[in-house]
Write a protein that holds these residues in place. Structure first.
Motif, PDB file in Angstrom:
ATOM      1  N   GLN A  91      28.729  32.469 -16.227  1.00 43.32           N
ATOM      2  CA  GLN A  91      29.242  31.126 -16.021  1.00 43.32           C
ATOM      3  C   GLN A  91      30.757  31.206 -16.052  1.00 43.32           C
ATOM      4  O   GLN A  91      31.335  31.724 -17.005  1.00 43.32           O
ATOM      5  CB  GLN A  91      28.766  30.178 -17.113  1.00 43.32           C
ATOM      6  CG  GLN A  91      27.278  29.939 -17.112  1.00 43.32           C
ATOM      7  CD  GLN A  91      26.902  29.031 -18.264  1.00 43.32           C
ATOM      8  OE1 GLN A  91      27.061  29.394 -19.425  1.00 43.32           O
ATOM      9  NE2 GLN A  91      26.418  27.837 -17.933  1.00 43.32           N
ATOM     10  N   LEU A  92      31.386  30.679 -15.003  1.00 36.90           N
ATOM     11  CA  LEU A  92      32.832  30.672 -14.914  1.00 36.90           C
ATOM     12  C   LEU A  92      33.329  29.251 -15.113  1.00 36.90           C
ATOM     13  O   LEU A  92      32.827  28.312 -14.490  1.00 36.90           O
ATOM     14  CB  LEU A  92      33.289  31.190 -13.545  1.00 36.90           C
ATOM     15  CG  LEU A  92      34.799  31.271 -13.328  1.00 36.90           C
ATOM     16  CD1 LEU A  92      35.445  32.275 -14.281  1.00 36.90           C
ATOM     17  CD2 LEU A  92      35.100  31.630 -11.880  1.00 36.90           C
ATOM     18  N   PHE A  93      34.321  29.113 -15.990  1.00 33.34           N
ATOM     19  CA  PHE A  93      34.904  27.813 -16.307  1.00 33.34           C
ATOM     20  C   PHE A  93      36.387  27.851 -15.962  1.00 33.34           C
ATOM     21  O   PHE A  93      37.061  28.846 -16.217  1.00 33.34           O
ATOM     22  CB  PHE A  93      34.738  27.498 -17.797  1.00 33.34           C
ATOM     23  CG  PHE A  93      33.308  27.438 -18.238  1.00 33.34           C
ATOM     24  CD1 PHE A  93      32.609  26.239 -18.216  1.00 33.34           C
ATOM     25  CD2 PHE A  93      32.653  28.578 -18.677  1.00 33.34           C
ATOM     26  CE1 PHE A  93      31.278  26.183 -18.615  1.00 33.34           C
ATOM     27  CE2 PHE A  93      31.328  28.534 -19.082  1.00 33.34           C
ATOM     28  CZ  PHE A  93      30.636  27.329 -19.051  1.00 33.34           C
ATOM     29  N   ALA A  94      36.881  26.752 -15.411  1.00 34.14           N
ATOM     30  CA  ALA A  94      38.299  26.612 -15.075  1.00 34.14           C
ATOM     31  C   ALA A  94      38.934  25.636 -16.043  1.00 34.14           C
ATOM     32  O   ALA A  94      38.331  24.617 -16.394  1.00 34.14           O
ATOM     33  CB  ALA A  94      38.450  26.101 -13.643  1.00 34.14           C
ATOM     34  N   LEU A  95      40.150  25.944 -16.452  1.00 37.12           N
ATOM     35  CA  LEU A  95      40.867  25.055 -17.355  1.00 37.12           C
ATOM     36  C   LEU A  95      41.263  23.784 -16.604  1.00 37.12           C
ATOM     37  O   LEU A  95      41.841  23.833 -15.519  1.00 37.12           O
ATOM     38  CB  LEU A  95      42.109  25.760 -17.905  1.00 37.12           C
ATOM     39  CG  LEU A  95      42.838  25.049 -19.031  1.00 37.12           C
ATOM     40  CD1 LEU A  95      41.934  24.878 -20.254  1.00 37.12           C
ATOM     41  CD2 LEU A  95      44.088  25.838 -19.417  1.00 37.12           C
ATOM     42  N   ASP A  96      40.918  22.658 -17.186  1.00 34.95           N
ATOM     43  CA  ASP A  96      41.239  21.349 -16.620  1.00 34.95           C
ATOM     44  C   ASP A  96      41.886  20.544 -17.738  1.00 34.95           C
ATOM     45  O   ASP A  96      41.180  20.024 -18.607  1.00 34.95           O
ATOM     46  CB  ASP A  96      39.967  20.678 -16.110  1.00 34.95           C
ATOM     47  CG  ASP A  96      40.220  19.323 -15.472  1.00 34.95           C
ATOM     48  OD1 ASP A  96      41.395  18.989 -15.226  1.00 34.95           O
ATOM     49  OD2 ASP A  96      39.239  18.595 -15.222  1.00 34.95           O
ATOM     50  N   GLY A  97      43.210  20.503 -17.745  1.00 38.94           N
ATOM     51  CA  GLY A  97      43.914  19.869 -18.852  1.00 38.94           C
ATOM     52  C   GLY A  97      43.802  20.754 -20.080  1.00 38.94           C
ATOM     53  O   GLY A  97      44.250  21.890 -20.074  1.00 38.94           O
ATOM     54  N   SER A  98      43.141  20.260 -21.105  1.00 38.43           N
ATOM     55  CA  SER A  98      42.979  21.041 -22.336  1.00 38.43           C
ATOM     56  C   SER A  98      41.536  21.479 -22.559  1.00 38.43           C
ATOM     57  O   SER A  98      41.196  21.961 -23.633  1.00 38.43           O
ATOM     58  CB  SER A  98      43.450  20.214 -23.536  1.00 38.43           C
ATOM     59  OG  SER A  98      42.658  19.050 -23.660  1.00 38.43           O
ATOM     60  N   SER A 104      31.718  27.725 -11.465  1.00 41.84           N
ATOM     61  CA  SER A 104      30.687  28.384 -10.681  1.00 41.84           C
ATOM     62  C   SER A 104      29.833  29.242 -11.606  1.00 41.84           C
ATOM     63  O   SER A 104      30.176  29.448 -12.765  1.00 41.84           O
ATOM     64  CB  SER A 104      31.299  29.218  -9.552  1.00 41.84           C
ATOM     65  OG  SER A 104      32.234  30.142 -10.064  1.00 41.84           O
ATOM     66  N   ALA A 105      28.734  29.747 -11.057  1.00 47.42           N
ATOM     67  CA  ALA A 105      27.807  30.536 -11.866  1.00 47.42           C
ATOM     68  C   ALA A 105      27.158  31.614 -11.006  1.00 47.42           C
ATOM     69  O   ALA A 105      27.159  31.530  -9.775  1.00 47.42           O
ATOM     70  CB  ALA A 105      26.741  29.637 -12.479  1.00 47.42           C
ATOM     71  N   GLY A 106      26.624  32.589 -11.678  1.00 50.27           N
ATOM     72  CA  GLY A 106      25.888  33.655 -11.011  1.00 50.27           C
ATOM     73  C   GLY A 106      24.673  34.018 -11.834  1.00 50.27           C
ATOM     74  O   GLY A 106      24.641  33.827 -13.047  1.00 50.27           O
ATOM     75  N   ALA A 107      23.661  34.510 -11.153  1.00 53.85           N
ATOM     76  CA  ALA A 107      22.421  34.945 -11.799  1.00 53.85           C
ATOM     77  C   ALA A 107      21.954  36.194 -11.061  1.00 53.85           C
ATOM     78  O   ALA A 107      22.430  36.480  -9.955  1.00 53.85           O
ATOM     79  CB  ALA A 107      21.371  33.837 -11.730  1.00 53.85           C
ATOM     80  N   PRO A 124      25.072  39.765 -11.360  1.00 53.53           N
ATOM     81  CA  PRO A 124      24.681  40.161 -12.710  1.00 53.53           C
ATOM     82  C   PRO A 124      23.565  41.208 -12.731  1.00 53.53           C
ATOM     83  O   PRO A 124      23.460  41.982 -13.681  1.00 53.53           O
ATOM     84  CB  PRO A 124      24.207  38.849 -13.358  1.00 53.53           C
ATOM     85  CG  PRO A 124      24.926  37.790 -12.597  1.00 53.53           C
ATOM     86  CD  PRO A 124      25.032  38.313 -11.190  1.00 53.53           C
ATOM     87  N   GLN A 125      22.770  41.260 -11.671  1.00 57.13           N
ATOM     88  CA  GLN A 125      21.696  42.255 -11.596  1.00 57.13           C
ATOM     89  C   GLN A 125      22.262  43.668 -11.714  1.00 57.13           C
ATOM     90  O   GLN A 125      21.641  44.534 -12.310  1.00 57.13           O
ATOM     91  CB  GLN A 125      20.941  42.103 -10.268  1.00 57.13           C
ATOM     92  CG  GLN A 125      19.762  43.044 -10.134  1.00 57.13           C
ATOM     93  CD  GLN A 125      18.653  42.713 -11.111  1.00 57.13           C
ATOM     94  OE1 GLN A 125      18.355  41.554 -11.349  1.00 57.13           O
ATOM     95  NE2 GLN A 125      18.079  43.744 -11.704  1.00 57.13           N
ATOM     96  N   GLU A 126      23.463  43.868 -11.179  1.00 56.68           N
ATOM     97  CA  GLU A 126      24.091  45.180 -11.230  1.00 56.68           C
ATOM     98  C   GLU A 126      24.635  45.529 -12.610  1.00 56.68           C
ATOM     99  O   GLU A 126      24.964  46.679 -12.886  1.00 56.68           O
ATOM    100  CB  GLU A 126      25.213  45.267 -10.204  1.00 56.68           C
ATOM    101  CG  GLU A 126      24.720  45.130  -8.775  1.00 56.68           C
ATOM    102  CD  GLU A 126      25.852  45.131  -7.773  1.00 56.68           C
ATOM    103  OE1 GLU A 126      26.928  45.697  -8.073  1.00 56.68           O
ATOM    104  OE2 GLU A 126      25.665  44.550  -6.694  1.00 56.68           O
TER     105      GLU A 126
END
Length: 131
Positions: A91-98, A104-107, A124-126
């Protein structure tokens, strides 16, 4: 996967380094992508970190998921990547303010596409051991 992409972007990938996120707070994330740093220093300042990654472990999953996420956001680190080896997700998170917002995400079989701070596709399988 990240090393060559980071190299192409003029960045560095480091594992288990001390990151100063506050005057008396220095967590050790599993992985970071940084700008140019002084490799002789024992602590990397959060201002040099572009992405921080935590791999959830059974003994401290809540610390990785909640507490460290808060520390990194408060320090202004632009990207937070959370890897869950139990279900093989990223799971990727971007900073938005504080705060971090889901970006986005991967499985397994469905790669995570990063465009910042590096350009790379991670399936992630790799990363998972064979089952």
């Amino acid at each position: 996967m990240l090393r060559s992409a980071a190299h192409d972007a003029g960045l560095h990938v480091l594992e288990a380094v001390n990151v100063r996120v506050g005057p008396a707070r220095i967590p050790i994330p599993d992985l970071v992508i940084t700008t140019e740093i002084d490799f002789d220093e024992l602590v990397v300042d959060a201002s040099a970190v572009r992405l921080v990654c935590e791999i959830l472990s059974p003994s401290n999953a809540d610390t990785d998921r909640v507490l460290k996420r808060h520390y990194y956001a408060s320090a202004g680190i632009p990207w937070f990547l959370l890897a869950d080896p139990k279900d093989g997700t990223l799971q990727l998170f971007a900073l938005d303010g504080s705060e971090y917002r889901a970006h986005s995400a991967g499985a397994p079989g469905s790669p995570l596409q990063l465009t910042e701070p590096v350009v790379v596709s991670i399936d992630p399988q790799e990363l998972l051991p064979p089952r």
